[in-house]
Every structure is written in C-alpha cells, then in structure tokens.
Motif scaffolding. Structure first.
Motif, PDB file in Angstrom:
ATOM      1  N   LYS A  15       0.819  -1.182  -0.126  1.00  0.00           N
ATOM      2  CA  LYS A  15      -0.001  -0.198   0.029  1.00  0.00           C
ATOM      3  C   LYS A  15       1.113   1.247  -0.208  1.00  0.00           C
ATOM      4  CE  LYS A  15      -3.815   2.123   2.313  1.00  0.00           C
ATOM      5  NZ  LYS A  15      -4.991   2.210   3.257  1.00  0.00           N
ATOM      6  N   VAL A  16       1.756   1.352   0.889  1.00  0.00           N
ATOM      7  CA  VAL A  16       2.824   2.489   0.783  1.00  0.00           C
ATOM      8  C   VAL A  16       3.436   2.527  -0.416  1.00  0.00           C
ATOM      9  CG1 VAL A  16       4.947   3.250   1.827  1.00  0.00           C
ATOM     10  CG2 VAL A  16       3.164   2.180   3.234  1.00  0.00           C
ATOM     11  N   LYS A  17       3.876   1.533  -0.841  1.00  0.00           N
ATOM     12  CA  LYS A  17       4.715   1.643  -2.451  1.00  0.00           C
ATOM     13  C   LYS A  17       3.611   1.996  -3.303  1.00  0.00           C
ATOM     14  CE  LYS A  17       6.833  -1.563  -5.871  1.00  0.00           C
ATOM     15  NZ  LYS A  17       7.141  -2.989  -6.226  1.00  0.00           N
ATOM     16  N   ALA A  54      -0.001   7.921   2.340  1.00  0.00           N
ATOM     17  CA  ALA A  54       1.159   7.254   2.646  1.00  0.00           C
ATOM     18  C   ALA A  54       1.798   7.150   3.993  1.00  0.00           C
ATOM     19  CB  ALA A  54       2.225   7.693   1.462  1.00  0.00           C
ATOM     20  N   ASP A  55       1.715   8.387   4.447  1.00  0.00           N
ATOM     21  CA  ASP A  55       2.110   8.617   5.869  1.00  0.00           C
ATOM     22  C   ASP A  55       1.339   7.781   6.795  1.00  0.00           C
ATOM     23  OD1 ASP A  55       4.206  10.245   4.948  1.00  0.00           O
ATOM     24  OD2 ASP A  55       3.153  12.129   5.644  1.00  0.00           O
ATOM     25  N   LYS A  56       0.171   7.513   6.703  1.00  0.00           N
ATOM     26  CA  LYS A  56      -0.767   6.896   7.574  1.00  0.00           C
ATOM     27  C   LYS A  56      -0.287   5.213   7.331  1.00  0.00           C
ATOM     28  CE  LYS A  56      -5.602   6.641   8.658  1.00  0.00           C
ATOM     29  NZ  LYS A  56      -7.050   7.073   7.922  1.00  0.00           N
ATOM     30  N   ALA A  57      -0.278   5.043   6.216  1.00  0.00           N
ATOM     31  CA  ALA A  57       0.012   3.537   5.894  1.00  0.00           C
ATOM     32  C   ALA A  57       1.650   3.138   6.523  1.00  0.00           C
ATOM     33  CB  ALA A  57       0.125   3.098   4.260  1.00  0.00           C
ATOM     34  N   LYS A  58       2.292   4.151   6.309  1.00  0.00           N
ATOM     35  CA  LYS A  58       3.631   3.937   6.937  1.00  0.00           C
ATOM     36  C   LYS A  58       3.843   3.724   8.417  1.00  0.00           C
ATOM     37  CE  LYS A  58       6.376   6.275   3.428  1.00  0.00           C
ATOM     38  NZ  LYS A  58       7.636   7.398   3.285  1.00  0.00           N
ATOM     39  N   LYS A  59       2.858   4.499   8.993  1.00  0.00           N
ATOM     40  CA  LYS A  59       2.572   4.630  10.554  1.00  0.00           C
ATOM     41  C   LYS A  59       2.115   3.234  10.933  1.00  0.00           C
ATOM     42  CE  LYS A  59       1.292   7.028  14.529  1.00  0.00           C
ATOM     43  NZ  LYS A  59       2.052   6.261  15.273  1.00  0.00           N
ATOM     44  N   ALA A  60       1.001   2.654  10.219  1.00  0.00           N
ATOM     45  CA  ALA A  60       0.434   1.453  10.472  1.00  0.00           C
ATOM     46  C   ALA A  60       1.287   0.422  10.341  1.00  0.00           C
ATOM     47  CB  ALA A  60      -0.748   1.420   9.506  1.00  0.00           C
ATOM     48  N   SER A  62       4.650   0.430  10.497  1.00  0.00           N
ATOM     49  CA  SER A  62       5.705   0.587  11.710  1.00  0.00           C
ATOM     50  C   SER A  62       5.025   0.058  13.084  1.00  0.00           C
ATOM     51  CB  SER A  62       6.030   2.008  11.811  1.00  0.00           C
ATOM     52  OG  SER A  62       6.873   2.246  13.093  1.00  0.00           O
ATOM     53  N   ASP A  63       3.953   0.301  13.439  1.00  0.00           N
ATOM     54  CA  ASP A  63       3.259  -0.129  14.648  1.00  0.00           C
ATOM     55  C   ASP A  63       3.296  -1.652  14.466  1.00  0.00           C
ATOM     56  OD1 ASP A  63       3.084   2.623  15.220  1.00  0.00           O
ATOM     57  OD2 ASP A  63       0.911   2.777  14.828  1.00  0.00           O
ATOM     58  N   ALA A  64       2.734  -2.148  13.331  1.00  0.00           N
ATOM     59  CA  ALA A  64       2.580  -3.626  13.043  1.00  0.00           C
ATOM     60  C   ALA A  64       3.810  -4.205  13.558  1.00  0.00           C
ATOM     61  CB  ALA A  64       1.985  -3.944  11.900  1.00  0.00           C
ATOM     62  N   VAL A  65       4.887  -3.801  13.057  1.00  0.00           N
ATOM     63  CA  VAL A  65       6.319  -4.275  13.131  1.00  0.00           C
ATOM     64  C   VAL A  65       6.654  -4.353  14.677  1.00  0.00           C
ATOM     65  CG1 VAL A  65       8.790  -3.987  12.465  1.00  0.00           C
ATOM     66  CG2 VAL A  65       6.857  -3.917  10.582  1.00  0.00           C
ATOM     67  N   LYS A  66       6.370  -3.007  15.222  1.00  0.00           N
ATOM     68  CA  LYS A  66       6.715  -3.006  16.696  1.00  0.00           C
ATOM     69  C   LYS A  66       6.177  -3.903  17.377  1.00  0.00           C
ATOM     70  CE  LYS A  66       8.171   1.921  16.246  1.00  0.00           C
ATOM     71  NZ  LYS A  66       7.852   3.208  16.631  1.00  0.00           N
ATOM     72  N   ALA A  67       4.565  -4.217  17.288  1.00  0.00           N
ATOM     73  CA  ALA A  67       3.950  -5.083  17.990  1.00  0.00           C
ATOM     74  C   ALA A  67       4.681  -6.229  17.634  1.00  0.00           C
ATOM     75  CB  ALA A  67       2.488  -4.859  17.545  1.00  0.00           C
ATOM     76  N   LEU A  68       4.751  -6.713  16.561  1.00  0.00           N
ATOM     77  CA  LEU A  68       5.313  -8.277  16.267  1.00  0.00           C
ATOM     78  C   LEU A  68       6.666  -8.320  16.996  1.00  0.00           C
ATOM     79  CD1 LEU A  68       5.075 -10.847  14.751  1.00  0.00           C
ATOM     80  CD2 LEU A  68       6.430  -9.858  12.693  1.00  0.00           C
TER      81      LEU A  68
END
Length: 162
Positions: A15-17, A54-60, A62-68
């Motif tokens: 989605k970011v891409k 794009a910023d919203k998707a990047k944040k989502a 990043s948050d998913a990776v941090k949670a993982l």
C-alpha cells in the motif's frame, strides 16, 4: 519471525509503495502545467491527500512491526552460527535448493578452502553429497600421508662464466 515480517510487508508495504507511485505520478503531472489553473490546484490537493495516506500507511506498518517485535523479541532468537561444513539452503531463480559445503584448511597454511557440491532439490540429497565430499577429502589426505616423501632434486651444477 522472518515470515511474519514478510506478511506485514505484503499487507502494508504494498500500500505504501502504491501510494508513493501514485504520488510521483500526480506531482509529475502537476509540474507539467505552465501556470496555475484549477486543474493543477486539484492535482496538488490530490497529491497532498496521497502524502497523508502514505504517511498513515507507513505508521500502521511501523506499529505492526513494533507489535510483532514486542511479541517476539530478537534476544530470544538464536544467533546465526557459522558452521564450517554442512548443507546450506540457497535460492536460485525463486526456488529453494540445497548445496553441500565442505570447508578445510590447507596444509600449507594458505587459508581456508571451500568445496561446494551440486545443487539439490532436497536436503537429504545434499547431505549425501556432503558425506561423499568428506569421504573424498579423507581419502585424499590418507593418500597424501601414505605417499613417499619426494626428495628435493639435486642441484645441477651449471656452467659459470669466468
């Protein structure tokens, strides 16, 4: 963990891409206008909306990776080890293959030599190759140790100019 990170990329990264590609296309199109007009203004507003998306998707993402990573801390993962000999998985043209690798040091001390077997589709075939490589190496060493030591050739006396 790697597989889970890949899934997150497929979910969020695509989605970011896509947003970044669309943003580039819209800004390039808006730059073609020679002077300000309502169409250019509309394209610039759309570009701003794409930037926010794009910023919203990047944040989502990043948050998913941090949670993982919170669920699976990296400290708990075993550290990769370098093994001298073994079977190594390799990727060739998008497929997973296996290769036997045998490392040994030279008698002359010139360094480490690595011998690789052929690519195999299964790990068991590669293990059989590794066994054959090890047997060949052992037989070669045995043959070298049993061979009589060659004496150095006698120095030839050559003619000297007086």
């Amino acid at each position: 963990l790697r597989l889970q990170l890949r899934r997150l990329y497929l979910l969020h990264g695509q989605k970011v891409k896509d947003c970044n590609e669309d943003l580039k296309e819209v800004t390039d199109r808006a730059a073609t206008f020679g002077r300000a007009c309502p169409a250019q203004k509309e394209l610039l507003q759309y570009a701003e909306a794409l930037r926010k998306e794009a910023d919203k998707a990047k944040k989502a993402w990043s948050d998913a990776v941090k949670a993982l990573l919170k669920e699976n801390p990296l400290e708990d993962q075993p550290a990769p080890t370098m093994v001298g000999s073994g079977v190594s998985p390799v990727q060739v043209r998008g497929g997973r293959w296996y290769c036997a690798m045998l490392q040994h040091t030279e008698e002359s001390g010139s360094g480490v030599t690595r011998q690789c077997g052929p690519l195999r589709m299964s790990q068991q075939d590669a293990l059989a190759d590794l066994k054959r490589l090890q047997e060949a190496k052992d037989e070669n060493l045995k043959r070298k140790s049993e061979a009589p030591q060659e004496a150095e050739p006698p120095n030839k006396k050559g003619k000297t100019k007086d």
